[in-house]
Design an enzyme around this catalytic site. Structure first.
Site, PDB file in Angstrom:
ATOM      1  N   GLU A  86     -92.400 -19.065  33.023  1.00  9.68           N
ATOM      2  CA  GLU A  86     -92.010 -19.799  31.809  1.00  9.68           C
ATOM      3  C   GLU A  86     -90.486 -19.731  31.630  1.00  9.68           C
ATOM      4  O   GLU A  86     -89.967 -19.282  30.601  1.00  9.68           O
ATOM      5  CB  GLU A  86     -92.768 -19.277  30.574  1.00  9.68           C
ATOM      6  N   GLU A 109    -101.647 -20.469  34.306  1.00 12.95           N
ATOM      7  CA  GLU A 109    -102.117 -19.844  33.054  1.00 12.95           C
ATOM      8  C   GLU A 109    -102.914 -20.901  32.316  1.00 12.95           C
ATOM      9  O   GLU A 109    -102.387 -21.988  32.020  1.00 12.95           O
ATOM     10  CB  GLU A 109    -100.944 -19.362  32.184  1.00 12.95           C
TER      11      GLU A 109
HETATM   12  O1  AHR Z   1    -100.701 -14.947  28.576  1.00 12.66           O
HETATM   13  C1  AHR Z   1     -99.855 -14.550  27.540  1.00 12.66           C
HETATM   14  C2  AHR Z   1     -98.479 -15.171  27.649  1.00 12.66           C
HETATM   15  O2  AHR Z   1     -98.591 -16.553  27.520  1.00 12.66           O
HETATM   16  C3  AHR Z   1     -97.783 -15.003  28.960  1.00 12.66           C
HETATM   17  O3  AHR Z   1     -97.100 -13.796  29.054  1.00 12.66           O
HETATM   18  C4  AHR Z   1     -96.807 -16.135  28.975  1.00 12.66           C
HETATM   19  O4  AHR Z   1     -96.504 -16.561  30.272  1.00 12.66           O
HETATM   20  C5  AHR Z   1     -97.511 -17.196  28.157  1.00 12.66           C
HETATM   21  O5  AHR Z   1     -96.682 -17.731  27.200  1.00 12.66           O
END
Ligand code: AHR
Length: 551
Positions: free
Chosen positions: A217, A350
């Site tokens: 991110e 994610e």
């Molecule tokens: O999964 C939790 C958080 O969500 C992670 O650390 C980040 O990459 C995302 O914003």
């Protein structure tokens, strides 16, 4: 058999009759929905890596969830919770991403190697998060003792049968630190000082880590870069990384959901400087969190409860997950503007449901949440989307493995349970490595009301894959109230027998708990088939797998 002839035969009465499950012998024309599976329209191989996981040093994921320590009374293998290893093997866990997440860009891999007793204790990246449950105690989740470091993680992967995917720190370490981490993991036995350090930790042979993320991110917690700035960092980090003969796969920190400009501007910048080098994947992140139907976009206000939700939140959350399909096609199209051969694949590294705090099983579990049958439907429909885009999606990592967002496991000390999401991964593992087939689902959209206005969402949905003479069809019915009588037609083969596995619950809030660990579990049955078309009644709020042996 030709498509039209087949339909004619089916409607003329050649309907599959099955004795078990919810198959019903009746005329196909009575169906509410249709699923057509086209054997001669392959989409691509379903990469096992789509069944990937994500482990971050966040709340109870590592300490409590995975790492219990060698001296724990909890059964463990070298400090790693044994139950989790066994469950990971059962679902054929393919790849695990670590150490974050946002944590990755604050992590120094050197803190987590060498004798455990000598490792430093550091404040965790998440220490100041506002979501900590009330009264959260101090402990390794706030002050990381680094007992779970590179070798412990890689051993966990090895035990689980999964490949590792390591995310490098771009925000607060240098490219040189990254190269040295690769050296520690991958240099041949006895060749470098770091190889010797690895051997001293019990691993003489290289770990041969192939997947390397360049930050996480990077548009936010990973450095707050512009796409142009990140392109510079990305190039610096992945140029001339020591490869030791391995085909390293670098993964760029991709967009936040629908941020198309992040993809366009980053790819544009790389294209200007001669292309994509060793870039293997571009990691999209998409969470399903806003259940307000547009009433607010506030990150904290927009979330709902994991267990106590009104009907409208059921629909809204699942609609958020349905967006994944358009995100994939939109970002893929932009990538193709610059990378015309599509050498770089899309990852969704994610994904999952994100609720407001309050349902965590222990107050040290920051971002811990329960998982209901709604999460199972969300997992099923998302995995089906990935299959339908098997030509584009090369890896996906549900967030996060245990005691966190959409988890497969909940654990505290010696208590350990499987969530409904775990059962979906178990059922869907049958797709891994299969050839994804064009699967057309025609079903009515679901109607509901939100903010006093009528709304609709996609109804029945699914995907199919072929494995020699075995066809795997998975279907989610997101309708919380009604079953859907569906005609399933396979163009290009006849059916011999069908194995049925269904995950559903009478109460749409149903979930497993330490007191009632088997409240939501799949049921299986077998159908003896005769005929060429089949009709199946998909239960409300369900995930179903049909394993169809072709004649
Ligand atoms: O999964 C939790 C958080 O969500 C992670 O650390 C980040 O990459 C995302 O914003």
């Amino acid at each position: 058999m030709k498509r039209r002839e087949f339909i004619k035969t089916g409607l003329a009465g050649g309907v599959l009759a099955l004795t078990g499950g919810r198959f019903i012998a009746q005329e196909a024309r009575m169906a509410d929905a249709r699923i057509e599976i086209l054997l001669d329209e392959p989409i691509g191989r379903i990469a096992p890596e789509i069944y990937g996981h994500f482990v971050e040093h966040l709340g109870g994921v590592v300490y409590d969830g995975i790492w219990v320590g060698e001296d724990s009374k909890v059964p463990n293998i070298g400090g790693v919770r044994q139950a989790i290893v066994e469950a990971m093997k059962r679902i054929k866990a393919s790849v695990i991403r670590w150490p974050g997440g946002c944590f990755a860009d604050s992590y120094n891999w050197r803190d987590g190697v060498g004798p455990r007793k000598d490792r430093p204790r550091r404040p965790n990246f998440w220490i100041d998060a506002r979501e900590w449950p009330k009264g959260a105690p101090d402990g390794p989740w706030k002050y990381d003792p680094n007992h779970f470091g590179t070798d412990e993680f890689l051993r966990f992967c090895q035990l689980s049968g999964a490949q590792p995917y390591l995310a490098a720190n771009v925000r607060s370490l240098t490219a040189r630190d990254f190269y040295e981490w690769v050296d520690y993991c991958n240099s041949p036995a006895g060749t470098t000082t770091l190889a010797e350090m690895r051997a001293a930790a019990g691993q003489r042979d290289p770990w041969n880590v192939r997947y390397w993320g360049v930050g996480n991110e990077s548009w936010g917690c990973g450095g707050s870069f512009t796409p142009e700035e990140y392109a510079v960092e990305y190039r610096r980090f992945m140029e001339w990384v020591p490869r030791y003969g391995l085909n390293l796969a670098f993964i760029g920190s991709g967009p936040n959901s629908g941020d198309l400009s992040w993809s366009r501007r980053f790819f544009g910048r790389l294209a200007e400087k001669g292309g994509f080098g060793r870039m293997w994947g571009w990691g999209l992140h998409h969470y399903s969190w806003n259940v307000t139907g547009g009433r607010t976009n506030d990150w904290f206000e927009g979330k709902g409860d994991a267990v106590k939700y009104p009907d409208e939140e059921w629909y809204e959350l699942l609609s958020e997950a349905n967006r994944t399909e358009k995100l994939i096609t939109d970002h893929w199209a932009i990538m193709g503007e610059f990378d015309r051969q599509h050498r770089v694949k899309l990852l969704v590294d994610e994904w999952g449901a994100w609720y407001k705090p309050g349902s965590e099983v222990h107050n040290s579990h920051l971002l811990g949440q329960q998982a209901t049958i709604r999460d199972a439907v969300l997992a099923g429909l998302t995995l089906d989307i990935f299959h339908r885009h098997a030509d584009k999606v090369a890896m996906a990592n549900i967030a996060q493995l245990v005691n966190c967002l959409q988890s497969l496991f909940l654990a505290h000390e010696d208590k350990f349970i499987l969530t409904p999401t775990y059962h979906v991964f178990d059922m869907y593992a049958a797709h891994q490595g299969g050839q994804s087939l064009r699967t057309n689902v025609s079903a009515s959209p679901l109607k509901y009301t939100i903010n006093g206005k009528p709304a609709t969402m996609r109804g029945l949905n699914g995907s199919a894959s072929l494995h020699d003479r075995r066809l795997v069809l998975t279907v989610t019915n997101p309708d919380p109230k009604a079953s859907v009588n569906t005609e399933v037609t396979i163009y290009g083969a006849n059916v011999k027998e069908v194995g049925i596995t269904t995950l559903t619950a009478k109460d749409v809030h149903a979930h497993n708990s330490f007191d009632n660990p088997r409240a939501v579990e799949p049921q299986t049955s077998q159908g003896a088939a005769r005929g060429r078309a089949l009709v199946y009644n998909f239960a409300p709020a369900s995930v179903t797998r049909l394993q169809i042996t072709l004649a």
